[in-house]
Design a protein around this motif. Sequence first.
Motif, PDB file in Angstrom:
ATOM      1  N   ASN A   1      -6.339   8.684   3.155  1.00  0.00           N
ATOM      2  CA  ASN A   1      -7.667   8.496   3.707  1.00  0.00           C
ATOM      3  C   ASN A   1      -8.011   7.340   4.204  1.00  0.00           C
ATOM      4  OD1 ASN A   1      -7.773  11.460   3.728  1.00  0.00           O
ATOM      5  ND2 ASN A   1      -9.124  11.204   1.710  1.00  0.00           N
ATOM      6  N   GLY A   2      -7.796   6.527   2.989  1.00  0.00           N
ATOM      7  CA  GLY A   2      -8.144   5.062   3.613  1.00  0.00           C
ATOM      8  C   GLY A   2      -7.504   4.305   4.774  1.00  0.00           C
ATOM      9  N   LEU A   3      -6.191   4.766   4.959  1.00  0.00           N
ATOM     10  CA  LEU A   3      -5.377   4.249   6.243  1.00  0.00           C
ATOM     11  C   LEU A   3      -5.952   5.047   7.288  1.00  0.00           C
ATOM     12  CD1 LEU A   3      -1.736   4.094   4.599  1.00  0.00           C
ATOM     13  CD2 LEU A   3      -2.970   2.199   5.320  1.00  0.00           C
ATOM     14  N   LEU A   4      -6.099   6.229   7.299  1.00  0.00           N
ATOM     15  CA  LEU A   4      -6.440   6.956   8.413  1.00  0.00           C
ATOM     16  C   LEU A   4      -7.792   6.579   8.682  1.00  0.00           C
ATOM     17  CD1 LEU A   4      -5.431  10.515   7.490  1.00  0.00           C
ATOM     18  CD2 LEU A   4      -4.369   8.805   9.139  1.00  0.00           C
ATOM     19  N   ARG A   5      -9.004   6.217   7.930  1.00  0.00           N
ATOM     20  CA  ARG A   5     -10.258   5.914   8.417  1.00  0.00           C
ATOM     21  C   ARG A   5      -9.953   4.402   8.802  1.00  0.00           C
ATOM     22  NH1 ARG A   5     -12.061   7.900   3.649  1.00  0.00           N
ATOM     23  NH2 ARG A   5     -11.591   5.792   2.576  1.00  0.00           N
ATOM     24  N   GLU A   6      -9.250   3.460   8.228  1.00  0.00           N
ATOM     25  CA  GLU A   6      -9.209   2.331   8.639  1.00  0.00           C
ATOM     26  C   GLU A   6      -8.785   2.004  10.226  1.00  0.00           C
ATOM     27  OE1 GLU A   6      -6.046  -1.478   7.619  1.00  0.00           O
ATOM     28  OE2 GLU A   6      -6.972  -0.301   5.729  1.00  0.00           O
ATOM     29  N   HIS A   7      -7.865   2.999  10.498  1.00  0.00           N
ATOM     30  CA  HIS A   7      -7.274   2.742  11.761  1.00  0.00           C
ATOM     31  C   HIS A   7      -7.805   3.886  12.792  1.00  0.00           C
ATOM     32  CE1 HIS A   7      -4.315  -0.242  10.413  1.00  0.00           C
ATOM     33  NE2 HIS A   7      -4.216   0.604   9.329  1.00  0.00           N
ATOM     34  N   ARG A   8      -8.888   4.488  12.117  1.00  0.00           N
ATOM     35  CA  ARG A   8      -9.683   5.361  13.222  1.00  0.00           C
ATOM     36  C   ARG A   8      -8.914   6.500  13.895  1.00  0.00           C
ATOM     37  NH1 ARG A   8     -12.181   0.419  14.722  1.00  0.00           N
ATOM     38  NH2 ARG A   8     -13.923   0.190  13.960  1.00  0.00           N
TER      39      ARG A   8
ATOM     40  N   SER B   1      -6.518   8.992  -1.644  1.00  0.00           N
ATOM     41  CA  SER B   1      -7.522   7.660  -1.489  1.00  0.00           C
ATOM     42  C   SER B   1      -6.678   6.704  -0.635  1.00  0.00           C
ATOM     43  CB  SER B   1      -7.758   7.108  -2.701  1.00  0.00           C
ATOM     44  OG  SER B   1      -8.538   5.766  -2.689  1.00  0.00           O
ATOM     45  N   ILE B   2      -5.385   6.261  -0.789  1.00  0.00           N
ATOM     46  CA  ILE B   2      -4.717   5.737   0.016  1.00  0.00           C
ATOM     47  C   ILE B   2      -4.521   6.289   1.555  1.00  0.00           C
ATOM     48  CG2 ILE B   2      -2.170   4.570   0.395  1.00  0.00           C
ATOM     49  CD1 ILE B   2      -2.316   4.457  -2.756  1.00  0.00           C
TER      50      ILE B   2
ATOM     51  N   ARG C   1       0.728  -1.235  -0.036  1.00  0.00           N
ATOM     52  CA  ARG C   1      -0.011  -0.020  -0.091  1.00  0.00           C
ATOM     53  C   ARG C   1       0.821   1.280  -0.033  1.00  0.00           C
ATOM     54  NH1 ARG C   1      -4.841  -0.798   4.749  1.00  0.00           N
ATOM     55  NH2 ARG C   1      -5.518   1.118   3.469  1.00  0.00           N
ATOM     56  N   LEU C   2       1.960   1.183   0.820  1.00  0.00           N
ATOM     57  CA  LEU C   2       2.727   2.337   0.866  1.00  0.00           C
ATOM     58  C   LEU C   2       3.504   2.632  -0.531  1.00  0.00           C
ATOM     59  CD1 LEU C   2       4.221   2.271   4.545  1.00  0.00           C
ATOM     60  CD2 LEU C   2       2.396   3.593   3.465  1.00  0.00           C
TER      61      LEU C   2
END
Length: 182
Positions: free
Chosen positions: A80-87, A77-78, A63-64
């Motif tokens: 934001n996805g990481l930030l959302r996924e890990h709250r 998108s990557i 991913r990185l």
Amino acid sequence: MLFAHDTECALTAAAALVNTDGREGEGLPDVAALDAFFAAHSYSGRHEHTKTELQAVRALRPRLRRIWHTEVDEIVSIVNGLLREHRALPQLIMHDDEPYHLHAVPRDAPLATRMAVEAAMAFADVVRSGELRRLRSCEHPDCDNVLVDLSKNRSRRFCEAGCGNRAAVSAYRARKAAALHP
């Protein structure tokens, strides 16, 4: 300093993590290698020293790596996805004699989570600053490593794996050969 200290550290660690999965083979072959990586990049907080943790950290690398090889909308998108996924919930924190800096997950969160969120926060700064061109691939033809160019004049071309030295030696030998056969 181009970015805040914690951002530069996270960017450097993210590039180093991506580069543990390259042509040279597995750079994180075991828990001991992860322990060394943890220490080399001054991570703090929870570290379980387990194969499960090692596998979670390895799983983050693809991913990185995509961040270095895609356009800004995909990077966002990557991130934001990481930030959302890990709250992620950014907060100013001071610890280990470091000045205030941002953490977005607790220090007792799993290592892979902290690595993912720290990298995502750092890449968010890169995007916001319009500095994506600082994320590069090594220019040595036999290398697929990535790098973060933190130089003032944006001149860094080679990764940390000695590619700059190899390129200089090749150029020197080519000049010597050309001088011998004009």
